[in-house]
Design an enzyme around this catalytic site. Structure first.
Site, mmCIF file in Angstrom:
data_model
loop_
_atom_site.group_PDB
_atom_site.id
_atom_site.type_symbol
_atom_site.label_atom_id
_atom_site.label_comp_id
_atom_site.label_asym_id
_atom_site.label_seq_id
_atom_site.Cartn_x
_atom_site.Cartn_y
_atom_site.Cartn_z
ATOM 1 N N HIS A 175 -56.390 -47.736 128.112
ATOM 2 C CA HIS A 175 -55.295 -46.990 127.514
ATOM 3 C C HIS A 175 -55.278 -47.353 126.022
ATOM 4 C CE1 HIS A 175 -54.025 -46.405 131.601
ATOM 5 N NE2 HIS A 175 -52.859 -45.866 131.285
ATOM 6 N N HIS A 201 -56.815 -39.963 135.696
ATOM 7 C CA HIS A 201 -55.830 -40.919 135.157
ATOM 8 C C HIS A 201 -54.584 -40.864 136.026
ATOM 9 C CE1 HIS A 201 -53.675 -42.508 131.258
ATOM 10 N NE2 HIS A 201 -53.086 -42.969 132.359
ATOM 11 N N GLU A 236 -51.645 -44.255 123.045
ATOM 12 C CA GLU A 236 -50.526 -43.595 123.754
ATOM 13 C C GLU A 236 -49.302 -43.807 122.870
ATOM 14 O OE1 GLU A 236 -49.440 -45.549 127.416
ATOM 15 O OE2 GLU A 236 -48.137 -43.913 128.089
ATOM 16 N N ASP A 241 -50.839 -39.430 135.427
ATOM 17 C CA ASP A 241 -50.413 -40.782 135.038
ATOM 18 C C ASP A 241 -49.618 -41.462 136.172
ATOM 19 O OD1 ASP A 241 -50.467 -42.912 133.312
ATOM 20 O OD2 ASP A 241 -48.993 -42.135 131.905
ATOM 21 N N ASP A 242 -48.303 -41.179 136.243
ATOM 22 C CA ASP A 242 -47.437 -41.782 137.273
ATOM 23 C C ASP A 242 -46.577 -40.671 137.873
ATOM 24 O OD1 ASP A 242 -47.882 -44.814 136.721
ATOM 25 O OD2 ASP A 242 -47.542 -43.928 134.742
ATOM 26 N N HIS A 277 -52.130 -43.846 138.131
ATOM 27 C CA HIS A 277 -51.866 -45.232 138.575
ATOM 28 C C HIS A 277 -51.307 -45.129 139.986
ATOM 29 C CE1 HIS A 277 -52.124 -46.809 134.399
ATOM 30 N NE2 HIS A 277 -51.782 -45.564 134.119
HETATM 31 N N1 ADE Z 1 -49.014 -48.243 133.628
HETATM 32 C C1 ADE Z 1 -48.616 -47.190 134.349
HETATM 33 N N2 ADE Z 1 -48.455 -46.123 133.565
HETATM 34 C C2 ADE Z 1 -48.780 -46.507 132.313
HETATM 35 C C3 ADE Z 1 -48.837 -45.862 131.053
HETATM 36 N N3 ADE Z 1 -48.512 -44.572 130.921
HETATM 37 N N4 ADE Z 1 -49.198 -46.566 129.972
HETATM 38 C C4 ADE Z 1 -49.523 -47.849 130.101
HETATM 39 N N5 ADE Z 1 -49.486 -48.506 131.255
HETATM 40 C C5 ADE Z 1 -49.119 -47.846 132.350
HETATM 41 ZN ZN ZN Z 2 -51.687 -44.491 132.405
#
Ligand code: ADE
Ligand code: ZN
Length: 342
Positions: free
Chosen positions: A200, A20, A203, A281-282, A22
């Site tokens: 997703h 996971h 969350e 994630d990011d 992005h």
């Molecule tokens: N796009 C990038 N990170 C995300 C996240 N944590 N939740 C939903 N969309 C995303």
């Molecule tokens: Zn994500």
């Protein structure tokens, strides 16, 4: 700052998979500025430090607003290559053996960048990583759920010529008000075309969105899914079917899903028998790559090395690799663990 420097050697050296991430969320402010200069784009920030100072989020939307602005510096194939290569090199040094990467084509095609430009740049970096670093990868194309179902169908159409480079489709962006049921048709078509599916869910959104992702979108994994614990029947189903959850601890704290790492439910999910994995994630926005996420979980939740092994093994099993490829990674993990003991 690299939190993982000088970290527990067990955590640093254990072979891992990430499921996971992005790719647009791996764009570090330094590269953002470099690409802005290269492409003659004016950023709404004066310096790298100012960008980092802006990374104080109150919820998912407050992050997405900045994240989509950052992606505006990506115009040419080489830009997508450079971003992807930077991520791959970084996690190679964290002992990631396999990674499954999300990309958001609509973030770029809506700005006039061709689908082909985006995917060709990313794919070329993935090929180089396999050849030069021995790291394997898969690509997952996400639909932006705040946009229309018709726009998602058009994106799927654009993806079809590159089908052999994409293993699955996913669903990301603003969760509230955009339930999985909005995307039933495009996911039906994607599965008919041979794609696996993930989404997703849970969350920020309610457990009902996880049920929809499973029953309507027929997903193989749930991304995040941490709100499943609000529904006992859902937990039982996730355990029974061993549906993997790709959990992102630092992301959840940065986006205020949990108040602190100590109050994160990752360990509880593991104790309940769920197939949990750890991911970033990011990473450029949330203060760490996969090792920093493991470290935060280890320290904040007092995880044992046994629990770390379970999380890693889950990620190998939950990947889209073949049975043989999964077994190779599990064997490597077993051999790593036995070397620690003897
Ligand atoms: N796009 C990038 N990170 C995300 C996240 N944590 N939740 C939903 N969309 C995303
Ligand atoms: Zn994500």
């Amino acid at each position: 700052m690299n939190l993982a420097e000088g970290m527990d050697p067990f955590l640093r050296n254990i072979p891992k998979a990430e499921l996971h991430i992005h790719i647009e969320g791996s764009l570090e402010p330094e590269l953002m500025f470099e690409l802005a200069a290269r492409n003659n784009i004016k950023l709404p920030f004066a310096s790298v430090d100012e960008v980092r100072r802006a990374y104080e989020f109150t919820d998912l939307q407050s992050f997405l607003d900045i994240y989509y602005k950052g992606a505006c510096v990506l115009l040419h194939e080489q830009d997508f290559y450079d971003m992807t290569w930077a991520y791959l090199r970084r996690v190679y040094l964290q002992n990631v053996r396999h990674t499954e990467i999300f990309f958001d084509p609509q973030t770029h095609t809506d700005r006039g960048v061709a689908f082909e430009t985006v995917i060709t740049g990313i794919h070329r970096a993935l090929v180089d990583a396999e050849q030069q670093l021995g790291m394997t990868s898969k690509l997952i194309m996400c639909f932006l759920r705040h946009l229309s179902a018709a726009a998602a169908l058009e994106t799927l159409r654009q993806a079809l010529p590159f089908k052999h480079w994409i293993v699955a489709v996913g669903l990301d962006s603003s969760e509230h008000g955009h339930p999985p049921e909005k995307f039933v048709e495009v996911f039906d078509q994607a599965r008919a075309a041979g794609f696996m599916t993930v989404a997703h869910a849970g969350e920020e959104g309610p457990p009902g969105y996880i049920w929809q992702a499973l029953d309507l979108l027929k997903v193989s994994r749930i991304d995040h899914g941490v709100r499943c614990t609000e529904d006992q029947r859902l937990v039982e189903r996730l355990v029974e079917e061993q549906i993997p959850l790709t959990v992102c601890p630092l992301s959840n704290v940065k986006l205020c899903v949990f108040e602190s790492i100590e109050s994160h439910n990752l360990k509880r999910l593991l104790d309940l028998g769920l197939c949990v994995t750890v991911n970033s994630d990011d990473p450029a926005y949330f203060g760490g790559y996969i090792n920093e996420n493991f470290l935060a979980a280890l320290e904040g939740l007092n995880l044992s090395h046994d629990e770390i092994c379970r999380l890693v093994k889950n990620s190998f099993q939950a990947s889209f690799l073949s049975t043989n490829e999964k077994q190779k990674l599990v064997d490597e993990l077993d051999s790593f663990v036995s070397q620690q003991i003897h």
